[in-house]
Motif scaffolding. Structure first.
Motif, PDB file in Angstrom:
ATOM      1  N   UNK A  22       0.863  -1.175   0.000  1.00 52.64           N
ATOM      2  CA  UNK A  22       0.000   0.000   0.000  1.00 52.64           C
ATOM      3  C   UNK A  22       0.896   1.220   0.000  1.00 52.64           C
ATOM      4  N   UNK A  23       0.469   2.270  -0.680  1.00 49.20           N
ATOM      5  CA  UNK A  23       1.298   3.466  -0.852  1.00 49.20           C
ATOM      6  C   UNK A  23       1.837   3.967   0.484  1.00 49.20           C
ATOM      7  N   UNK A  24       3.154   4.089   0.548  1.00 50.10           N
ATOM      8  CA  UNK A  24       3.787   4.619   1.746  1.00 50.10           C
ATOM      9  C   UNK A  24       4.007   3.608   2.853  1.00 50.10           C
ATOM     10  N   UNK A  25       3.609   2.358   2.617  1.00 46.24           N
ATOM     11  CA  UNK A  25       3.753   1.346   3.654  1.00 46.24           C
ATOM     12  C   UNK A  25       4.739   0.269   3.221  1.00 46.24           C
ATOM     13  N   UNK A  26       4.939  -0.715   4.087  1.00 42.80           N
ATOM     14  CA  UNK A  26       5.932  -1.739   3.790  1.00 42.80           C
ATOM     15  C   UNK A  26       5.364  -2.799   2.859  1.00 42.80           C
ATOM     16  N   UNK A  27       6.240  -3.575   2.285  1.00 43.69           N
ATOM     17  CA  UNK A  27       5.847  -4.702   1.444  1.00 43.69           C
ATOM     18  C   UNK A  27       5.326  -5.813   2.362  1.00 43.69           C
ATOM     19  N   UNK A  28       4.089  -6.249   2.115  1.00 46.49           N
ATOM     20  CA  UNK A  28       3.436  -7.224   3.004  1.00 46.49           C
ATOM     21  C   UNK A  28       3.194  -8.550   2.295  1.00 46.49           C
ATOM     22  N   UNK A  29       3.449  -9.612   2.987  1.00 47.95           N
ATOM     23  CA  UNK A  29       3.210 -10.956   2.474  1.00 47.95           C
ATOM     24  C   UNK A  29       1.712 -11.245   2.428  1.00 47.95           C
ATOM     25  N   UNK A  30       1.269 -11.842   1.340  1.00 47.29           N
ATOM     26  CA  UNK A  30      -0.118 -12.295   1.230  1.00 47.29           C
ATOM     27  C   UNK A  30      -0.206 -13.813   1.307  1.00 47.29           C
ATOM     28  N   UNK A  31       0.510 -14.487   0.380  1.00 41.57           N
ATOM     29  CA  UNK A  31       0.324 -15.930   0.269  1.00 41.57           C
ATOM     30  C   UNK A  31       1.524 -16.560  -0.425  1.00 41.57           C
ATOM     31  N   UNK A  32       1.811 -17.806  -0.066  1.00 38.63           N
ATOM     32  CA  UNK A  32       2.803 -18.593  -0.790  1.00 38.63           C
ATOM     33  C   UNK A  32       2.151 -19.868  -1.290  1.00 38.63           C
ATOM     34  N   UNK A  33       2.704 -20.406  -2.368  1.00 41.90           N
ATOM     35  CA  UNK A  33       2.044 -21.499  -3.098  1.00 41.90           C
ATOM     36  C   UNK A  33       3.104 -22.457  -3.580  1.00 41.90           C
ATOM     37  N   UNK A  34       2.904 -23.743  -3.305  1.00 36.73           N
ATOM     38  CA  UNK A  34       3.862 -24.754  -3.718  1.00 36.73           C
ATOM     39  C   UNK A  34       3.127 -26.051  -3.980  1.00 36.73           C
ATOM     40  N   UNK A  35       3.503 -26.728  -5.020  1.00 31.73           N
ATOM     41  CA  UNK A  35       2.937 -28.041  -5.326  1.00 31.73           C
ATOM     42  C   UNK A  35       1.407 -27.965  -5.423  1.00 31.73           C
ATOM     43  N   UNK A  36       0.954 -26.905  -6.078  1.00 30.03           N
ATOM     44  CA  UNK A  36      -0.470 -26.704  -6.354  1.00 30.03           C
ATOM     45  C   UNK A  36      -1.337 -26.501  -5.124  1.00 30.03           C
ATOM     46  N   UNK A  37      -0.728 -26.043  -4.055  1.00 30.46           N
ATOM     47  CA  UNK A  37      -1.556 -25.681  -2.914  1.00 30.46           C
ATOM     48  C   UNK A  37      -0.917 -24.541  -2.124  1.00 30.46           C
ATOM     49  N   UNK A  38      -1.745 -23.853  -1.354  1.00 27.24           N
ATOM     50  CA  UNK A  38      -1.252 -22.774  -0.515  1.00 27.24           C
ATOM     51  C   UNK A  38      -0.415 -23.359   0.599  1.00 27.24           C
ATOM     52  N   UNK A  39       0.805 -22.854   0.776  1.00 28.46           N
ATOM     53  CA  UNK A  39       1.644 -23.337   1.862  1.00 28.46           C
ATOM     54  C   UNK A  39       1.586 -22.413   3.072  1.00 28.46           C
ATOM     55  N   UNK A  40       1.335 -21.133   2.839  1.00 26.41           N
ATOM     56  CA  UNK A  40       1.219 -20.194   3.949  1.00 26.41           C
ATOM     57  C   UNK A  40       0.411 -18.987   3.478  1.00 26.41           C
ATOM     58  N   UNK A  41      -0.351 -18.396   4.372  1.00 26.73           N
ATOM     59  CA  UNK A  41      -1.069 -17.173   4.033  1.00 26.73           C
ATOM     60  C   UNK A  41      -1.121 -16.265   5.236  1.00 26.73           C
ATOM     61  N   UNK A  42      -1.254 -14.969   4.967  1.00 23.97           N
ATOM     62  CA  UNK A  42      -1.319 -13.991   6.050  1.00 23.97           C
ATOM     63  C   UNK A  42      -2.773 -13.713   6.407  1.00 23.97           C
ATOM     64  N   UNK A  43      -2.953 -12.929   7.462  1.00 24.30           N
ATOM     65  CA  UNK A  43      -4.310 -12.580   7.878  1.00 24.30           C
ATOM     66  C   UNK A  43      -4.987 -11.663   6.870  1.00 24.30           C
ATOM     67  N   UNK A  44      -4.182 -11.026   6.015  1.00 24.53           N
ATOM     68  CA  UNK A  44      -4.758 -10.184   4.966  1.00 24.53           C
ATOM     69  C   UNK A  44      -5.494 -11.049   3.944  1.00 24.53           C
ATOM     70  N   UNK A  45      -4.978 -12.231   3.711  1.00 23.11           N
ATOM     71  CA  UNK A  45      -5.483 -13.136   2.668  1.00 23.11           C
ATOM     72  C   UNK A  45      -6.738 -13.820   3.180  1.00 23.11           C
ATOM     73  N   UNK A  46      -7.856 -13.087   3.142  1.00 25.49           N
ATOM     74  CA  UNK A  46      -9.104 -13.651   3.645  1.00 25.49           C
ATOM     75  C   UNK A  46      -9.887 -14.315   2.514  1.00 25.49           C
ATOM     76  N   UNK A  47     -11.152 -14.593   2.761  1.00 24.35           N
ATOM     77  CA  UNK A  47     -11.958 -15.351   1.797  1.00 24.35           C
ATOM     78  C   UNK A  47     -12.182 -14.619   0.482  1.00 24.35           C
ATOM     79  N   UNK A  48     -11.893 -13.322   0.461  1.00 20.74           N
ATOM     80  CA  UNK A  48     -12.050 -12.564  -0.781  1.00 20.74           C
ATOM     81  C   UNK A  48     -10.927 -12.841  -1.774  1.00 20.74           C
ATOM     82  N   UNK A  49      -9.841 -13.424  -1.268  1.00 20.09           N
ATOM     83  CA  UNK A  49      -8.674 -13.674  -2.094  1.00 20.09           C
ATOM     84  C   UNK A  49      -8.579 -15.159  -2.448  1.00 20.09           C
ATOM     85  N   UNK A  50      -8.069 -15.425  -3.636  1.00 17.13           N
ATOM     86  CA  UNK A  50      -7.740 -16.806  -3.995  1.00 17.13           C
ATOM     87  C   UNK A  50      -6.584 -16.790  -4.990  1.00 17.13           C
TER      88      UNK A  50
END
Lengths: 113, 114
Positions: free
Chosen positions: B38-66
């Protein structure tokens, strides 16, 4: 919760002199540290990294130092060049293959001709 | 040198609309990520993906994201119903295997929600 801190928002140095960019971290599980450089309208570009088993890594004009006991790392650029002017991000990763990176807020470096 | 490519470079959408951000990671990389700034803020992690599945996600990555890897080359981030606060630069990244493999980032998609 700032696990990676870059407390100085900006740094200005004269061309040819040394630039020292500092970074502190709080999470003792971090074991791999990276520096990224970012120009406006571009993504972060990987610069140099260091693992926790080392205390220094050098690549050309760029050297990263790690002080694990102080949870502190620094990036030295010598000699600094005007093209080095950019935002520099410190990032860290904890133990575990390909885990996420946690970024600091970044430092804007300006190198004056 | 191989690079991560992202399209579009700029996306403007109305609040409540769905957007899909696209990424082509480096071809021999196995780990894929989405970050945002976000403008003026730090780079934030959303999600990581490996072997066709999510391996980790942040609290930002809610049900609106896929995320999806629909074929062997693309990696997409979908936001189902955009909100004003989703306006940000979205960066895709990829890395090869190995604990000390750096992430390589694309140039980002600037998402503007009006």
């Amino acid at each position: 919760d700032q696990q990676v801190k870059q407390n100085s928002p900006s740094l200005s140095v004269q061309e040819g002199r040394i630039s020292i960019l500092n970074c502190d971290y709080t999470n003792s599980m971090f074991d791999y540290f990276l520096w990224y450089k970012k120009y406006p309208a571009e993504g972060p570009t990987f610069l140099i990294s260091i693992s926790s088993i080392k205390d220094k890594n050098e690549d050309g004009r760029f050297t990263v130092f790690l002080n694990k006991s102080a949870k502190h790392l620094s990036l030295h650029i010598v000699p600094s060049q005007p093209g080095d002017s950019a935002v520099y991000f410190c990032a860290a990763r904890h133990t575990g293959a390909n885990s996420k990176l946690t970024f600091g807020k970044g430092i804007t470096l300006s190198v004056r001709p | 040198e191989p690079e991560v490519t992202q399209t579009p470079s700029h996306q403007v959408t109305q609040m409540g609309q769905e957007v899909i951000l696209r990424c082509v990671p480096i071809s021999n990389h196995l780990y894929f990520y989405w970050y945002r700034q976000i403008l003026g803020q730090k780079v934030e992690f959303l999600v990581s993906f490996y072997n066709n599945e999510i391996s980790e996600k942040s609290e930002i990555f809610d049900d609106q994201f896929s995320v999806e890897r629909p074929d062997g080359s693309n990696f997409t981030l979908k936001i189902r119903s955009t909100k004003l606060e989703d306006s940000a630069m979205y960066f895709c990244a990829s890395s090869s295997s190995g604990q000390h493999s750096p992430l390589h980032f694309g140039n980002g998609t600037r998402l503007t929600v009006t």
